[in-house]
Scaffold this active site. Structure first.
Site, PDB file in Angstrom:
ATOM      1  N   TYR A   1      38.240 -63.744   5.172  1.00  0.00           N
ATOM      2  CA  TYR A   1      38.372 -64.962   4.356  1.00  0.00           C
ATOM      3  C   TYR A   1      39.750 -65.062   3.708  1.00  0.00           C
ATOM      4  CZ  TYR A   1      37.158 -68.561   0.925  1.00  0.00           C
ATOM      5  OH  TYR A   1      37.128 -69.715   0.175  1.00  0.00           O
TER       6      TYR A   1
ATOM      7  N   GLY B   1      42.205 -62.617   4.307  1.00  0.00           N
ATOM      8  CA  GLY B   1      43.182 -62.019   5.214  1.00  0.00           C
ATOM      9  C   GLY B   1      43.954 -63.036   6.026  1.00  0.00           C
TER      10      GLY B   1
ATOM     11  N   ARG C   1      41.337 -54.743  15.637  1.00  0.00           N
ATOM     12  CA  ARG C   1      40.422 -53.914  16.420  1.00  0.00           C
ATOM     13  C   ARG C   1      39.903 -54.756  17.572  1.00  0.00           C
ATOM     14  NH1 ARG C   1      36.281 -50.280  12.973  1.00  0.00           N
ATOM     15  NH2 ARG C   1      35.730 -49.781  15.130  1.00  0.00           N
TER      16      ARG C   1
ATOM     17  N   LYS D   1      37.056 -65.100  15.803  1.00  0.00           N
ATOM     18  CA  LYS D   1      38.081 -64.124  15.446  1.00  0.00           C
ATOM     19  C   LYS D   1      39.106 -63.958  16.570  1.00  0.00           C
ATOM     20  CE  LYS D   1      35.672 -61.437  11.942  1.00  0.00           C
ATOM     21  NZ  LYS D   1      35.363 -60.087  11.425  1.00  0.00           N
TER      22      LYS D   1
ATOM     23  N   LYS E   1      36.255 -50.604  -6.771  1.00  0.00           N
ATOM     24  CA  LYS E   1      37.636 -51.081  -6.804  1.00  0.00           C
ATOM     25  C   LYS E   1      38.486 -50.236  -7.754  1.00  0.00           C
ATOM     26  CE  LYS E   1      36.922 -55.857  -5.315  1.00  0.00           C
ATOM     27  NZ  LYS E   1      37.156 -57.289  -5.584  1.00  0.00           N
TER      28      LYS E   1
ATOM     29  N   ARG F   1      41.926 -48.041  -7.074  1.00  0.00           N
ATOM     30  CA  ARG F   1      43.110 -48.086  -7.929  1.00  0.00           C
ATOM     31  C   ARG F   1      43.547 -46.680  -8.323  1.00  0.00           C
ATOM     32  NH1 ARG F   1      43.268 -52.910 -12.451  1.00  0.00           N
ATOM     33  NH2 ARG F   1      43.145 -54.693 -11.037  1.00  0.00           N
TER      34      ARG F   1
END
Length: 312
Positions: A15, A17, A36, A46, A135, A139
């Site tokens: 979405y 990317g 890939r 894709k 997330k 980090r």
């Protein structure tokens, strides 16, 4: 200023990317997309998207974060890495970080975030806290590896939140009635995804943004839900019936065992945004906090009114 950095997009068919790929190309970066083949060969959407990247000038690199040798090979060809790995695979970035550290030449890493600032949201109610914890783990791994980074907080994506006037599970504006969260006066920050990608790419060669969090806060787009509804009413020429839902009523399904975990996660995030107002209730007054619209006034961002006008 030197030549634009070579940028690798990991998760380029997703979405955000695909927007990062096009923003990188638009800003003149030699742009590389990790692909890939086995994942796109049987997916026509894709496959065609990847070919469109190539036709637009992007370089396709065969590889995967699950294949250490291939990702190391890809990293040796670039200066900057932008990850847009899907939320369901956030911890896959730990493999990417390991490879970045091994290569040792990456000048900037933007991990897959682009929403709320996860370090500010350590109090998110369960089960919404799980994604934020993952997330934060990415980090801390980035920092421990001493990889130069920029964290981007893009707040509420327009496609998910603004397009449906923040109606849960709706992605076009209603024309008859609208649910209002509480009194609907909490300020929210609405950001068009293409603008978020542009701002993110603007940071990669900017020395001011090294090891900083960049918040995307377009001044005209810091609006309450009611203010957004009023803009839509002017555009569509109708007055919508407002149906306020209290905090208790919104949270009631969280106690229901039949409510899916995914829905509970989303409801928790809605609660922190629309009932607690936690996107815009703080100032950027720390040395590691920067604001994108101030840094890059040349970017003509999309206002709420302009975005909603496509539906009128």
């Amino acid at each position: 200023m030197g030549k634009p950095s070579r940028v690798l997009i990991v998760g380029g068919t997703g979405y955000m990317g695909k927007r990062m790929v096009m923003a990188s190309l638009a800003l003149g970066h030699p742009t590389f997309v990790l692909v890939r083949t086995d994942h796109i060969a049987s997916n026509i959407n894709k496959a065609q998207l990847v070919i469109s990247f190539k036709q637009a000038g992007a370089h396709l690199i065969q590889g995967s974060v699950d294949d250490h040798e291939s990702i190391v090979n890809a990293l040796k060809q670039v200066d900057v890495v932008i990850s847009t790995i899907a939320e369901s695979h956030i911890l896959e970035q730990l493999k990417l970080i390991k490879a970045i550290k091994e290569v040792g030449t990456i000048k900037r890493f933007l991990p897959s975030e682009f929403g709320m600032d996860v370090d500010r949201m350590q109090h998110v109610m369960e089960p919404g806290n799980l994604l934020f914890e993952q997330k934060r783990q990415v980090r801390r791994a980035t920092e421990a590896a001493r990889i130069p980074y920029t964290y981007v907080s893009a707040n509420c994506f327009a496609g998910y939140f603004l397009a449906g006037l923040a109606q849960y599970g709706r992605f076009i504006p209603p024309t008859d009635e609208v649910i209002i969260y509480g009194e609907g006066h909490r300020k929210v920050i609405w950001v068009y995804e293409d603008d978020a990608a542009t701002y993110a790419l603007k940071t990669v060669d900017d020395p001011k943004t090294v090891n900083k969090t960049v918040y995307i806060r377009p001044p005209k787009n810091i609006l309450s839900q009611r203010e957004v509804v009023e803009i839509w009413e002017k555009l569509c020429g109708k007055v919508l019936h407002k149906m306020p839902i209290s905090e208790d009523d919104w949270l009631a399904p969280m106690e229901d065992e039949s409510t899916s975990v995914q829905r509970k996660v989303e409801m928790a995030i809605f609660y922190h945004i629309f009932y607690r107002g936690e996107l815009a209730n703080f100032d950027l007054n720390q040395s590691n906090q920067l604001e994108a619209a101030t840094l890059y006034p040349d970017v003509e961002y999309t206002s709420v009114e302009r975005y909603l006008s496509r539906f009128a």
